[in-house]
Design a protein around this motif. Structure first.
Motif, PDB file in Angstrom:
ATOM      1  N   VAL A 147       3.183   8.075   1.005  1.00 25.42           N
ATOM      2  CA  VAL A 147       4.483   7.857   1.452  1.00 25.42           C
ATOM      3  C   VAL A 147       5.720   7.146   0.149  1.00 25.42           C
ATOM      4  O   VAL A 147       6.668   7.487  -0.160  1.00 25.42           O
ATOM      5  CB  VAL A 147       4.685   7.033   2.674  1.00 25.42           C
TER       6      VAL A 147
ATOM      7  N   GLU B  17       0.095   5.464   3.500  1.00 26.17           N
ATOM      8  CA  GLU B  17       0.727   4.846   4.919  1.00 26.17           C
ATOM      9  C   GLU B  17       0.418   6.406   5.940  1.00 26.17           C
ATOM     10  O   GLU B  17       0.686   7.363   5.811  1.00 26.17           O
ATOM     11  CB  GLU B  17       2.275   4.656   4.824  1.00 26.17           C
ATOM     12  N   ARG B  18      -0.980   5.138   6.811  1.00 27.42           N
ATOM     13  CA  ARG B  18      -1.316   6.090   7.645  1.00 27.42           C
ATOM     14  C   ARG B  18      -2.254   7.715   7.704  1.00 27.42           C
ATOM     15  O   ARG B  18      -1.996   8.934   7.243  1.00 27.42           O
ATOM     16  CB  ARG B  18      -0.422   7.185   8.690  1.00 27.42           C
TER      17      ARG B  18
ATOM     18  N   GLY C 280      -3.289  17.146   9.434  1.00 28.88           N
ATOM     19  CA  GLY C 280      -2.315  16.884   9.940  1.00 28.88           C
ATOM     20  C   GLY C 280      -0.731  16.334   9.338  1.00 28.88           C
ATOM     21  O   GLY C 280       0.170  15.582  10.051  1.00 28.88           O
ATOM     22  N   ALA C 281      -0.836  16.750   8.098  1.00 28.18           N
ATOM     23  CA  ALA C 281       0.817  15.953   7.037  1.00 28.18           C
ATOM     24  C   ALA C 281       1.765  16.929   7.930  1.00 28.18           C
ATOM     25  O   ALA C 281       1.601  17.464   7.398  1.00 28.18           O
ATOM     26  CB  ALA C 281      -0.176  16.199   5.409  1.00 28.18           C
ATOM     27  N   PRO C 282       2.804  15.980   7.862  1.00 26.01           N
ATOM     28  CA  PRO C 282       3.686  16.618   8.128  1.00 26.01           C
ATOM     29  C   PRO C 282       4.373  17.107   6.663  1.00 26.01           C
ATOM     30  O   PRO C 282       3.968  16.503   5.407  1.00 26.01           O
ATOM     31  CB  PRO C 282       4.808  15.282   7.928  1.00 26.01           C
TER      32      PRO C 282
ATOM     33  N   TYR D 196      -1.219   9.470   4.287  1.00 25.94           N
ATOM     34  CA  TYR D 196      -0.407  10.185   3.629  1.00 25.94           C
ATOM     35  C   TYR D 196       0.176   8.876   2.826  1.00 25.94           C
ATOM     36  O   TYR D 196       0.842   8.434   3.002  1.00 25.94           O
ATOM     37  CB  TYR D 196       0.545  11.010   4.653  1.00 25.94           C
TER      38      TYR D 196
ATOM     39  N   ARG E 121       0.571  -0.972  -0.518  1.00 31.59           N
ATOM     40  CA  ARG E 121      -0.107  -0.522  -0.022  1.00 31.59           C
ATOM     41  C   ARG E 121       0.837   1.756  -0.067  1.00 31.59           C
ATOM     42  O   ARG E 121       1.496   1.615   0.902  1.00 31.59           O
ATOM     43  CB  ARG E 121      -1.120   0.169   1.002  1.00 31.59           C
TER      44      ARG E 121
ATOM     45  N   TRP F 253       6.040   6.335  -2.772  1.00 30.83           N
ATOM     46  CA  TRP F 253       5.648   7.594  -4.423  1.00 30.83           C
ATOM     47  C   TRP F 253       5.423   6.646  -5.296  1.00 30.83           C
ATOM     48  O   TRP F 253       4.927   6.698  -6.878  1.00 30.83           O
ATOM     49  CB  TRP F 253       6.113   8.766  -5.210  1.00 30.83           C
TER      50      TRP F 253
ATOM     51  N   MET G  50       6.438  16.391  -1.345  1.00 32.68           N
ATOM     52  CA  MET G  50       6.317  16.007  -1.793  1.00 32.68           C
ATOM     53  C   MET G  50       5.043  15.677  -3.139  1.00 32.68           C
ATOM     54  O   MET G  50       5.071  15.541  -4.117  1.00 32.68           O
ATOM     55  CB  MET G  50       6.289  14.415  -1.591  1.00 32.68           C
TER      56      MET G  50
END
Lengths: 287, 456
Positions: B87, B82-83, B123-125, B85, B79, B89, B131
């Motif tokens: 991740v 992840e969580r 809450g995205a970093p 977002y 997948r 790509w 990215m």
């Protein structure tokens, strides 16, 4: 002072008479510390296991060691629950499509240096989270709040009068909600609405509990423009300490847990489930 | 080589003469499924957002190919999200290219003429946001782009509280006050929205989602029946078919008590029996499992409850493998409301909603309590909405109105909101960033625009 023939040589023991000594009887009353000798429980056994079990349960040190192991088990279970099967699947190779060989290799690797770096990186979400928290710990929230990303380390040359105040960003990663931006005093709003009439001021302040007036548009704007919470700040907080203790369930069948295993602390509901636990699950944890 | 690349970047379409984008594509990238469709379409296509490899078939399936898979046994799934977002790509790029391909479900997407509306979770970093922006513009080459907060798009979808006969509001107008509970695969977020804009200090996230429920069910089944640790897809189907949220947990636990290991000789009371038999797929005749009311005669001989059954003509009939589900039906979904059962130090769904409300000014709380919408894949569990409503009513003071509803199409509601917002060209035009602006101002400027800080 035993006399009588002994086969081995004994050291010479002689009791010297002292002034205060009387001829003592063959026994003496000795003070006993309370927890140790409860004759009903102990039967004076020399069996260490029985003595340990009957001496009021595990000591504090043992109890702490047991709970640390249980805590580690709980955390391991939670980590497993959050896993995505990514161990065996993360390196799943992407199948090659049919197509021009040259074009596909370029496309696979990325068209620009930025995208090449992105497509080639193996960072997981935990890395990005750590990066962001390191960034926040170093400075304020760089990406969104600060307008000029450069020169953050140099002292500002702008005179005080012309400096814009930097928004304070919360540095802690605690999950507790940060204080809301709306001002806490509602009577002040009612003052603004009542157009300065003193009699209605008092009435409004006392009628606070009826229907609090809607926040003014300035407050709504402040709420809407508040910076977004970081990943750790937005997490739901633990329940209040007044909440009931966590429920425990039987490990074997899922009913309520009533019986606690002495070795590993797991709960089972009945004797038959406990037997099942002892045979297959307890030793695995114990070993 | 590097010089060539640099040249190509400089000569990249500084798109002054580019034609305005003709279509808008809405992509709701979730951890489990990808909801994709053009804004002119009425519904979205729901595509599994993963790459799956089946060792039995010796094929790797990308995204929608999975529908043609015949054997889901021991499927290894990768997948990229992840969580919540994006991740990974390289994996996501493969999925998107498959979706955008000419023969795909969308009928071919030409990125240079399309505006993309992509959702992301709150809450995205900063790294994941950067990215996404770089990939969309530099790799795929979309003409315009808007990165929206996923729950915020729900405000543009029609409200489930209005009767269906009422005329829908014109596209582009958001609902005034809405509390969105998005119960997804990776987590559950609670977001209050005011005119479609999120009130950030009150957003909360509970780290329990469909993935955790599936894993918990996997562990329960592996401990009690037979080992399903590698069969994630199968257990996901079992969860979707058989699990529900119980309204009275203690009472249902009593009803499914196994009475110390003796086989269940009596079907429990009331007629609506909780215990069910699940017939497992064997991927030859049965491709998807299904449930059936419990029949104790089939499993009486086998203590594990794993039975074999043949239908009336034993010679040619296929054998069925049966799994008996008792409290496994409602114990995993109970984790949503009581995470402390497993040791997670969180407050549960009701507690999270109340925490979110506590962070709002007191005068706004009744408005949000009366407009709670539950969306997301996990919201499809039967009984979830009723349980949430009952618990909220019990914990909120008397007299306040509490309205909780599940959106009509829980999985696609966010996409629907995005499509309706996109149909209003003016509203979208204000927030979209074009390719020219990206190359002119740079990525940091774009990120600040999307966070609402920049000036247009």
């Amino acid at each position: 002072m035993a006399t009588g023939p002994l086969r081995f040589r004994t050291p010479h023991i002689e009791e010297l008479p002292t002034t205060g000594s009387r001829q003592a009887p063959g026994f003496a009353w000795v003070a006993v510390s309370g927890a140790q000798d409860d004759p009903a429980k102990n039967w004076g056994t020399s069996n260490r296991k029985r003595a340990r079990a009957s001496l009021g349960g595990p000591t504090d040190q043992q109890r702490e060691a047991l709970s640390a192991r249980q805590q580690r088990e709980v955390e391991r279970k939670i980590r497993d629950l959050n896993s995505d099967n990514s161990k065996n699947a993360a390196e799943l190779p992407i199948p090659k499509k049919e197509g021009g060989a040259g074009a596909s290799t370029v496309a696979r690797a990325g068209k620009t240096p930025n995208t090449k770096k992105i497509l080639g990186s193996g960072k997981t979400f935990a890395h990005y989270l750590d990066d962001e928290e390191a960034e926040i710990a170093r400075t304020g929230r760089r990406d969104v709040d600060v307008e000029a990303p450069t020169g953050a380390q140099r002292p500002s040359k702008t005179p005080l009068a012309r400096r814009k105040t930097r928004e304070e960003s919360s540095m802690s990663g605690s999950p507790a909600p940060i204080t809301p931006v709306a001002p806490p005093a509602l009577p002040r709003i009612s003052q603004a609405l009542s157009f300065g009439e003193t009699t209605t001021l008092d009435a409004e302040e006392e009628g606070d509990d009826a229907v609090p007036p809607l926040p003014s548009s300035a407050e709504m704007e402040a709420l809407l423009n508040a910076p977004p919470l970081t990943y750790s700040q937005a997490r739901s907080a633990p329940p209040t300490p007044g909440a009931p203790p966590p429920r425990r369930f039987c490990e074997t069948c899922g009913y309520w847990g009533r019986v606690k295993c002495m070795k590993c602390g797991a709960m089972t509901c009945s004797v038959s489930c406990k037997e099942e636990h002892d045979q297959s699950k307890c030793l695995k944890m114990y070993a | 080589m590097a010089r060539q690349k640099a040249h190509s970047l400089i000569n990249a379409p500084a798109p002054a003469p580019a034609a305005p984008p003709t279509a808008t594509l809405i992509l709701d990238a979730g951890a489990h499924t990808l909801k994709a469709g053009f804004s002119t379409a009425g519904t979205c296509h729901i595509i599994p957002n993963c790459l799956a490899r089946s060792d039995r078939d010796r094929r790797t399936y990308i995204a929608a190919d999975l529908a043609s898979c015949r054997d889901f046994g021991e499927l290894a799934v990768r997948r990229p999200v992840e969580r919540g977002y994006i991740v990974d790509w390289s994996g996501e790029k493969a999925v998107w290219e498959h979706v955008f391909a000419a023969g795909g479900v969308l009928g071919g997407v030409v990125a240079a003429e399309t505006t993309l509306v992509l959702t992301e979770q709150p809450g995205a970093p900063a790294g994941t946001a950067r990215m996404s922006d770089e990939m969309v513009f530099e790799e795929f080459g979309f003409a315009g782009y808007y990165r929206a907060l996923g729950p915020a798009l729900n405000a543009y979808a029609p409200s489930p509280f209005l009767p269906s006969t009422a005329p829908p509001p014109p596209p582009g107008t958001p609902l005034e006050c809405l509390l969105v509970v998005d119960a997804g695969h990776s987590h559950t977020t609670v977001t209050p929205l005011y005119h479609g804009r999120p009130l950030h200090p009150a957003c909360r996230r509970l780290d329990i989602g469909g993935k955790l429920l599936t894993n918990h069910l996997k562990q329960l089944l592996s401990a009690r029946t037979f080992d399903v640790h590698k069969e994630v897809w199968l257990v996901n189907e079992i969860k979707e078919d058989a699990c529900f949220v119980s309204q009275h947990f203690a009472r249902d636990l009593e009803r499914t008590w196994k009475h110390n290991g003796s086989p269940r000789t009596k079907v429990d009371d009331g007629g609506d029996s909780i215990v069910q038999d699940y017939i497992l797929p064997d991927y030859e005749t049965i491709t998807r499992g299904f449930t059936r009311p419990h029949d104790p005669t089939l499993t009486a001989r086998n203590r594990l409850g794993l039975g074999l059954a043949t239908t009336s003509t034993p010679a040619t009939a296929p054998k069925e493998h049966i799994l008996t589900l008792g409290n496994e039906r409602f114990v995993p979904p109970e984790l949503l409301f009581t995470p402390s059962d497993i040791g997670i130090p969180s407050a549960g769904l009701t507690g999270t909603v109340l925490q979110s409300l506590a962070a709002l000014p007191a005068s706004l709380r009744p408005a949000f309590l009366a407009n709670i919408v539950v969306v997301g894949g996990t919201a499809l569990l039967p009984g979830l909405v009723e349980r949430l409503r009952a618990e909220l009513r019990a914990r909120v003071e008397e007299g306040t109105e509490v309205r909780v509803a599940r959106a009509g199409d829980a999985v696609g509601n966010c996409w629907l909101g995005g499509a309706r917002m996109a149909r209003d060209g003016g509203g979208l035009g204000r927030v979209v960033v074009t390719r020219g602006e990206y190359f002119e101002h740079g990525e940091g400027w774009v990120r600040r625009r999307f966070a609402g800080k920049g000036v247009r």
